[in-house]
Design a protein around this motif. Structure first.
Motif, PDB file in Angstrom:
ATOM      1  N   GLY A 269       0.848  -1.197   0.000  1.00  0.00           N
ATOM      2  CA  GLY A 269       0.000   0.000   0.000  1.00  0.00           C
ATOM      3  C   GLY A 269       0.874   1.235   0.000  1.00  0.00           C
ATOM      4  N   TRP A 270       0.277   2.406  -0.272  1.00  0.00           N
ATOM      5  CA  TRP A 270       1.090   3.631  -0.383  1.00  0.00           C
ATOM      6  C   TRP A 270       1.479   4.168   0.986  1.00  0.00           C
ATOM      7  N   THR A 271       0.518   4.261   1.891  1.00  0.00           N
ATOM      8  CA  THR A 271       0.815   4.861   3.194  1.00  0.00           C
ATOM      9  C   THR A 271       1.062   3.789   4.240  1.00  0.00           C
ATOM     10  N   THR A 272       1.849   4.164   5.253  1.00  0.00           N
ATOM     11  CA  THR A 272       1.646   3.538   6.549  1.00  0.00           C
ATOM     12  C   THR A 272       1.690   4.653   7.574  1.00  0.00           C
ATOM     13  N   HIS A 273       1.195   4.374   8.744  1.00  0.00           N
ATOM     14  CA  HIS A 273       1.017   5.402   9.780  1.00  0.00           C
ATOM     15  C   HIS A 273       0.995   4.628  11.086  1.00  0.00           C
ATOM     16  N   HIS A 274       1.631   5.163  12.113  1.00  0.00           N
ATOM     17  CA  HIS A 274       1.891   4.299  13.253  1.00  0.00           C
ATOM     18  C   HIS A 274       1.656   4.986  14.600  1.00  0.00           C
ATOM     19  N   SER A 275       1.755   4.156  15.639  1.00  0.00           N
ATOM     20  CA  SER A 275       1.905   4.660  17.004  1.00  0.00           C
ATOM     21  C   SER A 275       2.766   3.651  17.754  1.00  0.00           C
ATOM     22  N   ILE A 276       3.363   4.116  18.846  1.00  0.00           N
ATOM     23  CA  ILE A 276       4.227   3.258  19.665  1.00  0.00           C
ATOM     24  C   ILE A 276       3.725   3.362  21.095  1.00  0.00           C
ATOM     25  N   VAL A 277       3.522   2.220  21.747  1.00  0.00           N
ATOM     26  CA  VAL A 277       2.931   2.251  23.082  1.00  0.00           C
ATOM     27  C   VAL A 277       3.539   1.156  23.949  1.00  0.00           C
ATOM     28  N   GLU A 278       3.673   1.455  25.235  1.00  0.00           N
ATOM     29  CA  GLU A 278       4.088   0.430  26.198  1.00  0.00           C
ATOM     30  C   GLU A 278       2.841  -0.066  26.902  1.00  0.00           C
ATOM     31  N   TYR A 279       2.660  -1.381  26.935  1.00  0.00           N
ATOM     32  CA  TYR A 279       1.471  -1.947  27.578  1.00  0.00           C
ATOM     33  C   TYR A 279       1.888  -3.216  28.315  1.00  0.00           C
ATOM     34  N   LYS A 280       1.599  -3.256  29.598  1.00  0.00           N
ATOM     35  CA  LYS A 280       1.946  -4.402  30.449  1.00  0.00           C
ATOM     36  C   LYS A 280       3.415  -4.788  30.283  1.00  0.00           C
ATOM     37  N   GLY A 281       4.288  -3.764  30.262  1.00  0.00           N
ATOM     38  CA  GLY A 281       5.733  -4.006  30.277  1.00  0.00           C
ATOM     39  C   GLY A 281       6.362  -4.341  28.941  1.00  0.00           C
ATOM     40  N   LYS A 282       5.561  -4.353  27.850  1.00  0.00           N
ATOM     41  CA  LYS A 282       6.143  -4.608  26.523  1.00  0.00           C
ATOM     42  C   LYS A 282       5.842  -3.425  25.618  1.00  0.00           C
ATOM     43  N   TRP A 283       6.718  -3.229  24.621  1.00  0.00           N
ATOM     44  CA  TRP A 283       6.520  -2.128  23.668  1.00  0.00           C
ATOM     45  C   TRP A 283       5.963  -2.668  22.361  1.00  0.00           C
TER      46      TRP A 283
END
Ligand code: FUB
Length: 320
Positions: A269-283
């Motif tokens: 696909g043309w785009t990607t779009h992201h977020s980064i989050v820590e949840y229950k000790g993992k990223w």
């Protein structure tokens, strides 16, 4: 095993902003419509009208659709194209930030407020004063001060605001000039307005020189995300027409940020779009591709995978 598989399968979804609220993980994505559209560089094919929110307690189970939280017919200033949103829980309220075109066709950023992630949300009657362009990312720092990063070039119009007013003829600078910068502004305590004029987030190379417009593998295109890891700010974004997710780091929220490397190589696909989050000790990295539609640009699906940091704080590059 859900990693790198479409997470939401009953509709198309994109631009996943994953945020932890009250100990639970919520995904605030865009909702791609299942309509036939020609793709162009202005992004007219991304004709989205509403947002849903999803809860994902267990990373081995698909997220639960908590329903529609906002439709453009309920936001008086919006004319079309509700693009990539983000949200934060602060002082007991959820603040949901979303870009859309106003009645003059200019992208602005709006806010809707709720008591709980699933709503109901009340949108402000006007967009944030002096807001422009797309892709808001709200970051609440350890001292409870919040900052909104935003912007996207081409269809996202950021390159048409270089002079401070909207220039319909504006575009990327020549290749040897400094690249257009993502913007950042501290928010007022009420989270509804900027507390300052938006500033440039400058990304510099290993010699401390700002990235040039012609440096298409590294320059900012759209989809900013800010997170903090070991007291360092990470500014990550999409390079758009070179289709990578990349990152830069700084000890100062405003930057300058020093270029570091690639987080995710190009997806289908043309785009990607992201977020980064820590949840229950993992990223985790949340992103999208077009697997479900077999590559149709505006029919995207949200995915996630585990993100790894090396001991020096660098991020291990992921291949989709
Ligand atoms: O989803 C519409 C637009 O496409 C987003 O705002 C951009 O970041 C790109 O993902």
């Amino acid at each position: 095993m859900l990693e790198k598989k479409p997470l939401i399968t009953h509709m198309y979804s994109a631009d996943p902003s994953a945020n932890v609220m009250n100990g639970k993980l919520y995904i605030f994505p865009s909702h791609d419509l299942d309509v036939e559209m020609e793709s162009n560089d202005n992004g007219d094919q991304y004709c989205m009208e509403d947002y849903h929110v999803y809860e994902m307690d267990d990373m081995s189970q698909p997220p639960k659709d908590l329903g529609q939280i906002l439709h453009m017919k309920n936001v008086p200033w919006v004319s079309q194209q509700m693009w990539a949103p983000d949200a934060v829980l602060k002082n007991g309220k959820v603040y949901f930030y979303f870009p859309a075109r106003d009645k003059d066709g200019l992208f602005r950023i709006g806010v809707a407020v709720a008591d709980k992630p699933e709503g109901p949300y009340t949108p402000q009657k006007q967009p944030i004063k002096d807001s422009f362009s797309i892709d808001p990312c709200i970051f609440n720092d350890d001292d409870n001060v919040s900052y909104l990063a935003f912007g996207g070039i081409w269809g996202g119009q950021l390159d048409k605001w270089k002079t401070g007013t909207f220039d319909p003829q504006g575009g990327e600078p020549p290749d040897d000039q400094n690249a257009v910068c993502c913007k950042i502004a501290r928010m007022q305590d009420d989270m509804l307005e900027f507390a300052e004029k938006p500033r440039d987030i400058v990304v510099v190379d290993e010699k401390g020189v700002p990235l040039k417009a012609g440096d298409r593998n590294r320059r900012f295109f759209e989809g900013p995300w800010i997170h903090k890891y070991n007291d360092t700010y990470y500014f990550s974004y999409s390079t758009g027409d070179t289709h990578q997710l990349v990152y830069a780091t700084s000890k100062n929220i405003y930057g300058p940020y020093t270029w570091q490397g690639v987080i995710l190589t190009p997806v289908l696909g043309w785009t990607t779009h992201h977020s980064i989050v820590e949840y229950k000790g993992k990223w985790y990295l949340f992103y999208h591709d077009c697997e479900m539609s077999k590559g149709i640009n505006h029919k995207r699906n949200v995915k996630f995978c585990t993100l790894e940091y090396r001991p020096d704080g660098s991020i291990v590059t992921l291949n989709p």
